[in-house]
Design a protein around this motif. Structure first.
Motif, PDB file in Angstrom:
ATOM      1  N   UNK A   1       8.137  -2.972   7.910  1.00  0.00           N
ATOM      2  CA  UNK A   1       7.674  -1.804   8.653  1.00  0.00           C
ATOM      3  C   UNK A   1       8.519  -0.578   8.347  1.00  0.00           C
ATOM      4  N   UNK A   2       9.829  -0.724   8.327  1.00  0.00           N
ATOM      5  CA  UNK A   2      10.682   0.445   8.050  1.00  0.00           C
ATOM      6  C   UNK A   2      10.520   0.910   6.611  1.00  0.00           C
ATOM      7  N   UNK A   3      10.358  -0.007   5.684  1.00  0.00           N
ATOM      8  CA  UNK A   3      10.075   0.405   4.302  1.00  0.00           C
ATOM      9  C   UNK A   3       8.761   1.175   4.224  1.00  0.00           C
ATOM     10  N   UNK A   4       7.740   0.652   4.900  1.00  0.00           N
ATOM     11  CA  UNK A   4       6.425   1.297   4.886  1.00  0.00           C
ATOM     12  C   UNK A   4       6.510   2.714   5.444  1.00  0.00           C
TER      13      UNK A   4
ATOM     14  N   UNK B   1       5.871   6.247   3.350  1.00  0.00           N
ATOM     15  CA  UNK B   1       4.759   7.107   3.767  1.00  0.00           C
ATOM     16  C   UNK B   1       5.202   8.300   4.607  1.00  0.00           C
ATOM     17  N   UNK B   2       6.476   8.487   4.772  1.00  0.00           N
ATOM     18  CA  UNK B   2       7.024   9.417   5.765  1.00  0.00           C
ATOM     19  C   UNK B   2       6.368  10.795   5.727  1.00  0.00           C
ATOM     20  N   UNK B   3       6.221  11.353   4.553  1.00  0.00           N
ATOM     21  CA  UNK B   3       5.685  12.715   4.444  1.00  0.00           C
ATOM     22  C   UNK B   3       4.191  12.791   4.730  1.00  0.00           C
ATOM     23  N   UNK B   4       3.542  11.654   4.900  1.00  0.00           N
ATOM     24  CA  UNK B   4       2.110  11.660   5.194  1.00  0.00           C
ATOM     25  C   UNK B   4       1.766  11.124   6.553  1.00  0.00           C
ATOM     26  N   UNK B   5       2.785  10.877   7.396  1.00  0.00           N
ATOM     27  CA  UNK B   5       2.534  10.248   8.689  1.00  0.00           C
ATOM     28  C   UNK B   5       2.781  11.214   9.842  1.00  0.00           C
TER      29      UNK B   5
ATOM     30  N   UNK C   1      -1.869  10.796  -1.609  1.00  0.00           N
ATOM     31  CA  UNK C   1      -3.239  11.103  -1.220  1.00  0.00           C
ATOM     32  C   UNK C   1      -3.350  11.101   0.305  1.00  0.00           C
ATOM     33  N   UNK C   2      -3.864  12.203   0.883  1.00  0.00           N
ATOM     34  CA  UNK C   2      -3.904  12.345   2.333  1.00  0.00           C
ATOM     35  C   UNK C   2      -4.798  11.309   2.998  1.00  0.00           C
ATOM     36  N   UNK C   3      -5.930  10.971   2.374  1.00  0.00           N
ATOM     37  CA  UNK C   3      -6.826   9.980   2.980  1.00  0.00           C
ATOM     38  C   UNK C   3      -6.192   8.589   2.982  1.00  0.00           C
ATOM     39  N   UNK C   4      -5.472   8.257   1.925  1.00  0.00           N
ATOM     40  CA  UNK C   4      -4.783   6.961   1.887  1.00  0.00           C
ATOM     41  C   UNK C   4      -3.736   6.909   2.990  1.00  0.00           C
ATOM     42  N   UNK C   5      -2.982   7.994   3.170  1.00  0.00           N
ATOM     43  CA  UNK C   5      -1.987   8.036   4.242  1.00  0.00           C
ATOM     44  C   UNK C   5      -2.641   7.892   5.599  1.00  0.00           C
ATOM     45  N   UNK C   6      -3.768   8.545   5.779  1.00  0.00           N
ATOM     46  CA  UNK C   6      -4.476   8.440   7.052  1.00  0.00           C
ATOM     47  C   UNK C   6      -4.970   7.022   7.300  1.00  0.00           C
ATOM     48  N   UNK C   7      -5.481   6.393   6.262  1.00  0.00           N
ATOM     49  CA  UNK C   7      -5.924   4.998   6.377  1.00  0.00           C
ATOM     50  C   UNK C   7      -4.757   4.099   6.744  1.00  0.00           C
TER      51      UNK C   7
ATOM     52  N   UNK D   1       0.830  -1.205   0.000  1.00  0.00           N
ATOM     53  CA  UNK D   1       0.000   0.000   0.000  1.00  0.00           C
ATOM     54  C   UNK D   1       0.865   1.255   0.000  1.00  0.00           C
ATOM     55  N   UNK D   2       1.901   1.252   0.821  1.00  0.00           N
ATOM     56  CA  UNK D   2       2.787   2.411   0.907  1.00  0.00           C
ATOM     57  C   UNK D   2       3.512   2.661  -0.418  1.00  0.00           C
ATOM     58  N   UNK D   3       3.877   1.579  -1.095  1.00  0.00           N
ATOM     59  CA  UNK D   3       4.560   1.740  -2.380  1.00  0.00           C
ATOM     60  C   UNK D   3       3.635   2.410  -3.395  1.00  0.00           C
ATOM     61  N   UNK D   4       2.348   2.029  -3.384  1.00  0.00           N
ATOM     62  CA  UNK D   4       1.392   2.688  -4.270  1.00  0.00           C
ATOM     63  C   UNK D   4       1.254   4.166  -3.952  1.00  0.00           C
ATOM     64  N   UNK D   5       1.274   4.513  -2.673  1.00  0.00           N
ATOM     65  CA  UNK D   5       1.147   5.909  -2.250  1.00  0.00           C
ATOM     66  C   UNK D   5       2.365   6.736  -2.670  1.00  0.00           C
ATOM     67  N   UNK D   6       3.552   6.131  -2.638  1.00  0.00           N
ATOM     68  CA  UNK D   6       4.793   6.873  -2.880  1.00  0.00           C
ATOM     69  C   UNK D   6       5.244   6.862  -4.335  1.00  0.00           C
ATOM     70  N   UNK D   7       4.578   6.081  -5.188  1.00  0.00           N
ATOM     71  CA  UNK D   7       5.014   5.953  -6.581  1.00  0.00           C
ATOM     72  C   UNK D   7       4.370   7.035  -7.451  1.00  0.00           C
ATOM     73  N   UNK D   8       5.162   7.908  -8.046  1.00  0.00           N
ATOM     74  CA  UNK D   8       4.596   8.940  -8.922  1.00  0.00           C
ATOM     75  C   UNK D   8       3.816   8.312 -10.068  1.00  0.00           C
ATOM     76  N   UNK D   9       2.670   8.909 -10.377  1.00  0.00           N
ATOM     77  CA  UNK D   9       1.864   8.426 -11.486  1.00  0.00           C
ATOM     78  C   UNK D   9       0.694   7.572 -11.085  1.00  0.00           C
ATOM     79  N   UNK D  10       0.669   7.087  -9.831  1.00  0.00           N
ATOM     80  CA  UNK D  10      -0.493   6.319  -9.391  1.00  0.00           C
ATOM     81  C   UNK D  10      -1.604   7.282  -8.985  1.00  0.00           C
ATOM     82  N   UNK D  11      -2.862   6.805  -9.011  1.00  0.00           N
ATOM     83  CA  UNK D  11      -3.999   7.639  -8.634  1.00  0.00           C
ATOM     84  C   UNK D  11      -3.958   8.005  -7.160  1.00  0.00           C
ATOM     85  N   UNK D  12      -3.298   7.167  -6.332  1.00  0.00           N
ATOM     86  CA  UNK D  12      -3.259   7.429  -4.904  1.00  0.00           C
ATOM     87  C   UNK D  12      -1.982   8.153  -4.484  1.00  0.00           C
ATOM     88  N   UNK D  13      -1.193   8.622  -5.436  1.00  0.00           N
ATOM     89  CA  UNK D  13       0.093   9.243  -5.123  1.00  0.00           C
ATOM     90  C   UNK D  13      -0.082  10.398  -4.139  1.00  0.00           C
TER      91      UNK D  13
END
Length: 766
Positions: free
Chosen positions: A165-168, A172-176, A124-130, A110-122
């Motif tokens: 865990x450390x990768x995650x 997600x660092x900038x959203x946590x 995204x604050x709600x995804x980070x919160x989830x 999930x974190x990789x999807x959030x951090x990868x440029x070009x994804x729809x969830x890149x």
């Protein structure tokens, strides 16, 4: 761009969203501003290695794959505190299932999807919160500093979860929120505080891949919490790993061998993990206050330990250990990770290495179209690979050629321009087969002289072979046909014989030999392989058993996928179209079996986190074997494997070589100006030029060029202090030699004591 979250996912993170804007992550008071910048720069380098640094439309397919996996994780997320679980298929009540480890792996996805440029969830604050809410859930229910393992696998607690865990958290660092980040990482103080120490087993010092993986987790925790002490601890632990070991036990040896779990060859599994972690640590900490120095040995390891075992981007199964039984880890996965590590090292490798590696890697990537690299590798590595492929100044390198004897792990690899052949042996030093965590349940004979032929068919070994091949009939083995129970967890079988090893000459010829002492059977045999420029000659002798069962030697057992290819048979030979010719050299007719075989990955791996599925798969096999009958007393065999040979070449091959001996004392052959022999004990063999003798055990290769003779000698038994080699020609002088080789009247004396099975070479004048 807004990502459509489900209501339950949104509710899970609602409590976190409000605090996100207020998180400012101040550096620790003890760190100056420049120190904080150094932590952040290293962390960002790590994220770029995982998720790529920028979006490029050329990566759309890969980006969509990353997004699809992350969406699947998010869509199925359904936290149930009472159960407890985050996903319905991963109940978390019993740690022995490994589901908590799987859950953290999904969080990484999930974190990789959030951090990868070009994804729809890149980003995204709600995804980070989830994700933050899910990490809270996992901390509270499955992984915190107050929990105990309850008998579950130590690896999950000390390596598996800390790495995921450390990768995650890095992704997600900038959203946590910072306060929760510290909380989630707190269990690592207990379970992964030191790369060199195993918490669950006090007294165990971590080595090889385990230490490298822990060093990565410790370093990442240091970057995430701005703790320089942890980074120094990780750096120092890795620096110790870079030095070759003298053995016995785990680590990389000077001859290129790699051992893990004390006695098992694991270059293609744990060794790959080691290389991957070390390469990324070097890249992550480059130009930082914690930069890893003295890394020259890492570059040498690529050349010595990995290049010989990578065939067009595939990692040879002979060094993948029990991982051959894991459905989700094929030879191309291990190959991809090796290539990724080498591409990472190329960023800063000295030119004398880079000038070799660039064409080498480009050749692997170009030739392997069966499993394109882009489908496996992370985005950052794909970018480097594509840049290399597009660079017109880098040629497409040919396949590696040479003969490699890995005396410290009982492996031999023989590589020619269009094919390769590997041999897996075992001895009182090297285990025959490892079964742990309910994996590799039928790997009984993989270390009993199994042979691996690699050709242009790059799918042979990875196309459902291990669940469908007859595990009692592995190529190269001599076996008692009794039925076997599944291998037990942790059982080690070290055959009670020192005899396993070989010797190479000129990188073109080789000899390998092992004494077979079968497990749970009276079967005994002496097996030798002579590795030539166009063939492999296999000789067996002293084959004996007394248990009332049939004994077989398996010449070949070829996976031909969804059909039986054309087969041609003659007097003592068989030709399998598209594979090789097989010539029996002693007048025996082989037995040929062609059939479909069906199996399931679950049959060979029922591990908690690796277990295969129960889907039946079917493949066609051509098996060629020699039947020694029931209870042979003096059985023997002699056959040639002729990769890429035509039908005519196969039919005519019997006259190409001369077998000089195939006895319990000596196995030897000659062709043209080459002589090759295994002396199991002192003995003499007659050649056309006169007697060739050795007064002790050794493997021997001799090549004459007029008045110059090149020879290579080793002692696989490791029992001889010195061996005297009497050549068929009078020795006038020793022109060039390794230490311990000298002229002795009309012979050559070679000191082998303390050589640990490694070769001594010389050039003599005759």
């Amino acid at each position: 761009m807004t990502h459509p979250l489900s209501r339950r996912s949104a509710l899970l993170g609602a409590a976190v969203v409000a605090g996100l804007a207020m998180c400012d992550r101040p550096a620790a008071a003890s760190n100056a501003a420049t120190g904080a910048a150094a932590f952040d720069a290293a962390r960002e380098r790590w994220v770029s290695l995982l998720a790529g640094g920028s979006y490029d439309a050329a990566y759309t397919a890969k980006t969509q794959a990353v997004e699809g996996s992350a969406n699947a994780v998010l869509r199925k997320l359904n936290p149930v505190p009472g159960r407890p679980s985050l996903w319905p298929d991963l109940p978390l009540g019993n740690p022995a299932t490994g589901n908590f480890n799987r859950s953290y792996n999904r969080m990484r996805t999930l974190a990789l999807g959030w951090a990868t440029p070009g994804t729809a969830m890149y980003r995204n604050a709600q995804v980070a919160a989830t994700a933050a809410g899910a990490l809270d859930f996992l901390y509270e229910h499955t992984y915190h500093e107050g929990l105990d393992r309850q008998g579950s696998n130590w690896f999950w607690w000390e390596i598996g979860v800390p790495r995921a865990l450390t990768d995650t958290c890095a992704l997600l660092y900038d959203g946590l929120p910072r306060d929760r980040l510290d909380r989630w990482l707190r269990p690592l103080r207990r379970w992964c505080p030191d790369p060199e120490r195993r918490v669950s087993h006090p007294g165990v010092v971590e080595t090889g891949a385990n230490r490298a993986a822990k060093a990565m987790a410790v370093a990442m925790r240091g970057l995430l919490t701005h703790d320089a002490r942890l980074l120094k601890r990780a750096r120092d632990a890795v620096s110790d790993l870079l030095r070759p070991t003298k053995g016995p036990g785990d680590g990389f040896y000077r001859d290129g061998s790699f051992i893990q779990h004390d006695v098992y060859p694991y270059t293609g599994s744990y060794g790959v993990d080691y290389l991957e972690h070390v390469a990324k640590l070097i890249a992550m900490l480059a130009k930082s206050p914690w930069e890893i120095t003295g890394i020259e040995n890492v570059y040498d390891i690529v050349d010595r330990s990995f290049t010989p075992f990578i065939f067009d981007g595939l990692m040879m199964d002979c060094v993948r250990g029990r991982q051959i039984s894991v459905q989700g880890h094929r030879d191309y996965h291990s190959g991809q990770k090796s290539i990724e590590a080498i591409l990472t090292l190329l960023e800063a490798a000295p030119e004398r290495y880079a000038v070799r590696w660039r064409p080498l890697v480009k050749g692997w990537l170009t030739r392997n179209q069966a499993v394109p690299y882009d489908t496996l590798a992370p985005l950052a590595s794909i970018a480097r690979a594509r840049a290399l492929l597009a660079d017109p100044s880098v040629p497409v390198g040919p396949r590696t050629t040479g003969t490699y004897v890995f005396a410290d792990m009982d492996r031999v690899v023989h590589r020619r321009p269009t094919w390769a052949y590997a041999i897996s042996m075992s001895s009182e030093r090297i285990g025959a087969a490892e079964a742990m965590n309910e994996e590799n349940l039928r790997g009984w004979y993989t270390g009993d002289g199994m042979t691996y032929l690699y050709t242009g068919d790059l799918t042979h070994w990875n196309d459902e072979l291990w669940p469908t091949i007859d595990p009692y009939r592995l190529p190269g083995t001599t076996v008692d046909t009794r039925r076997r129970a599944k291998l037990r967890h942790g059982k080690r079988r070290l055959p009670p014989t020192p005899w396993a090893g070989g010797v190479a000459l000129d990188g073109e010829y080789g000899v390998a030999a092992m004494k077979l002492i079968a497990d749970g059977s009276s079967l005994r045999a002496r097996k030798a392989w002579f590795l030539l420029d166009d063939a492999v000659i296999a000789l067996g002798t002293g084959i004996a058993a007394s248990d009332g069962r049939r004994i077989e030697t398996i010449v070949e057992n070829r996976n031909t996928h969804d059909a039986h290819p054309p087969l041609t048979k003659g007097d003592g030979w068989v030709h399998l179209s598209g594979v090789a010719g097989y010539a029996l050299l002693d007048g025996v007719d082989p037995k040929v079996i062609r059939k479909k075989r069906t199996g399931r990955w679950r049959d060979i791996d029922t591990g908690a986190t690796t277990g295969g599925d129960k889907t039946s798969v079917t493949r066609h096999y051509t098996t060629i074997l020699i039947d020694h009958g029931v209870d042979p007393r003096k059985g023997r065999y002699a056959y040639a494997v002729l990769p890429d040979a035509s039908v005519a070449q196969t039919a005519a091959y019997r006259g190409r070589i001369e077998i000089l001996a195939n006895s319990r004392a000596v196995q030897a052959l000659t062709r043209d100006n080459l002589f090759a022999a295994v002396f199991w004990r002192a003995g003499t063999v007659e050649t056309a030029d006169g007697p060739l003798a050795a007064d002790g055990p050794c493997t021997l290769l001799i090549r004459r060029d007029q008045q110059r003779v090149r020879l290579a000698v080793s002692d696989p038994s490791r029992t001889a202090g010195e061996v005297k080699i009497t050549l068929p020609w009078p020795v006038r002088s020793v022109a060039e030699s390794d230490r311990g080789v000298r002229k002795s009247k009309r012979a050559v004396k070679v000191e082998l004591g303390g050589s640990r099975g490694h070769a001594r070479t010389a050039v003599v004048h005759v």
